[in-house]
Write an enzyme that holds these catalytic residues in place. Structure first.
Site, PDB file in Angstrom:
ATOM      1  N   ASP A 203      50.677  84.405  31.596  1.00 55.47           N
ATOM      2  CA  ASP A 203      50.384  82.893  31.655  1.00 55.47           C
ATOM      3  C   ASP A 203      51.814  82.059  31.497  1.00 55.47           C
ATOM      4  O   ASP A 203      51.792  80.608  31.390  1.00 55.47           O
ATOM      5  CB  ASP A 203      49.334  82.501  30.901  1.00 55.47           C
ATOM      6  CG  ASP A 203      49.515  82.829  29.389  1.00 55.47           C
ATOM      7  OD1 ASP A 203      50.425  83.446  28.985  1.00 55.47           O
ATOM      8  OD2 ASP A 203      48.506  82.475  28.534  1.00 55.47           O
ATOM      9  N   GLU A 290      58.170  89.431  17.072  1.00 59.25           N
ATOM     10  CA  GLU A 290      59.650  89.619  17.664  1.00 59.25           C
ATOM     11  C   GLU A 290      60.497  90.110  16.671  1.00 59.25           C
ATOM     12  O   GLU A 290      61.438  91.013  17.117  1.00 59.25           O
ATOM     13  CB  GLU A 290      59.905  87.968  18.153  1.00 59.25           C
ATOM     14  CG  GLU A 290      59.146  87.684  19.395  1.00 59.25           C
ATOM     15  CD  GLU A 290      57.826  87.004  18.849  1.00 59.25           C
ATOM     16  OE1 GLU A 290      57.514  87.081  17.419  1.00 59.25           O
ATOM     17  OE2 GLU A 290      56.969  86.425  19.558  1.00 59.25           O
TER      18      GLU A 290
END
Ligand SMILES: *[C@@H]1O[C@H](CO)[C@@H](O)[C@H](O)[C@H]1NC(C)=O
Ligand SMILES: *[C@@H]1O[C@H](CO)[C@@H](O)[C@H](O)[C@H]1NC(C)=O
Ligand SMILES: *[C@@H]1O[C@H](CO)[C@@H](O)[C@H](O)[C@H]1NC(C)=O
Length: 349
Positions: A203, A290
């Protein structure tokens, strides 16, 4: 001879003369008619000649124009095959997209696929949160003529699956899928040492230029991301010499080792192959995916290579597709796609 015979002879001679004169006159008329005809024919032939001369000149001009065009096309063909050759030599990008069935999935993947279809040397890895690959992504890859792609599945374990009704739901999304893609790369693409790996959600919005930026990465490239983390931009802050990342603008949990979004970095495939246990984890605090992954690759902040014009350009936006508010009726039917009619199926399947 008497007079009468004389007159007869004279009359005869007169007749002959008159006949001759008549014949001569007649001939003359014929000849002048012939001449007029001939003159008319000559005129017409002259006009035809002039016309053909003009036409010839025109054709010669056209031939000249065609020759120029041909030359131009030949140059284009040469440039095109050169560009194709250049494109083949570009480092490969492995673009990893975790995805999951929902009302917006087909729309999101269609938009993303139509962006990625234009990127040379891009290998799209679609990892579905499902037990079996569904038809839709496969058909999309076919329709967009992806020659370098794979569609695999990895189910998020039930105890970790998102609990939509729990506002404090804390498990991260996409962990099992990203790890499955890393495994796939380690198994199937070990030799592509020049390649880079990027985690691209279905998205987000990607400018083509982000792909030019990420191909030239030694270890890990980093760049700003638009509309993310409650801010208009999250970006690394560079030292004045422009080569070193010294801080980040992130407001949310700035103490993280790498306070950056999943869309803000790409890593060299070699690092993933050389660190076989590097992966994402369901057991790290929120926002630490991350950092956990980059640290498991043995990376430090000083390894970050700033891209996107010294981190001054936005080539990716962390947009999110709103959870469409369906009527209860359609929410229930979405759980049982067989109950949908043909056009409804075409919207989501
Ligand atoms: C989801 O979360 C809600 C609220 O915390 C809880 O009541 C419900 O039991 C959870 N459902 C599942 C399947 O875990
Ligand atoms: C750039 O500046 C940073 C911080 O001042 C420094 O650590 C780094 O070595 C410099 N790099 C170069 C190539 O000069
Ligand atoms: C780095 O940025 C954060 C947040 O923007 C700030 O609080 C911190 O003081 C900065 N650190 C340095 C060393 O500049």
């Amino acid at each position: 001879m008497n007079d009468a015979s004389m007159i007869k002879i004279l009359l005869l001679i007169g007749c002959v003369v008159v006949v001759n004169i008549l014949l001569f006159w007649r001939q003359n008329v014929d000849m002048s008619e012939n001449r007029n005809d001939l003159e008319a024919q000559v005129l017409s032939l002259q006009r035809k000649r002039d016309y053909l001369l003009l036409k010839n000149a025109d054709l010669e001009r056209q031939i000249h124009r065609m020759e120029l065009k041909l030359e131009h096309i030949e140059t284009q063909v040469r440039d095109f095959s050169q560009a194709r050759q250049d494109r083949k030599n570009l480092p490969q990008i492995f673009f990893i997209t975790p995805t999951k069935f929902r009302a917006e999935q087909k729309a999101d993947l269609t938009r993303l696929g139509q962006t990625l279809a234009h990127i040379p040397n891009l290998f799209w890895i679609i990892v579905e949160d499902a037990d079996e690959p569904s038809e839709m992504p496969t058909k999309l890859l076919e329709r967009l003529k992806f020659t370098s792609s794979v569609h695999i599945v990895a189910r998020t374990p039930p105890e970790i699956r998102r609990n939509e009704s729990d506002p404090n739901w804390k498990f991260p999304r996409g962990v099992a899928q990203r790890n499955a893609a890393l495994e796939y790369l380690r198994t199937n693409h070990r030799s592509f040492k020049k390649s880079v790996v990027y985690f691209g959600d279905d998205d987000n919005v990607y400018d083509w230029r982000i792909f030019d930026e990420m191909r030239r990465i030694e270890k890990v490239g980093v760049w700003p991301v638009g509309i993310v983390g409650g801010t208009i931009v999250e970006t690394p802050i560079l030292a004045p010499n422009g080569t070193t990342v010294i801080n980040f603008t992130s407001i949310w949990k700035p103490e993280r080792p790498f306070p950056i979004d999943m869309a803000a970095f790409a890593v060299n495939l070699a690092l993933i192959v050389e660190n076989p246990t590097a992966e994402f984890s369901n057991h790290v605090p929120r926002g630490y995916q991350e950092s956990h992954f980059l640290e498991s690759l043995g990376l430090k902040r000083s390894d970050l290579e700033p891209k996107a014009d010294f981190c001054t350009k936005i080539y990716v936006w962390h947009t999110r597709t709103e959870n469409t508010k369906l009527l209860k009726r359609d929410r229930q039917r979405l759980q049982n796609p067989e109950s949908l009619n043909l056009i409804e199926k075409d919207a989501i399947l």
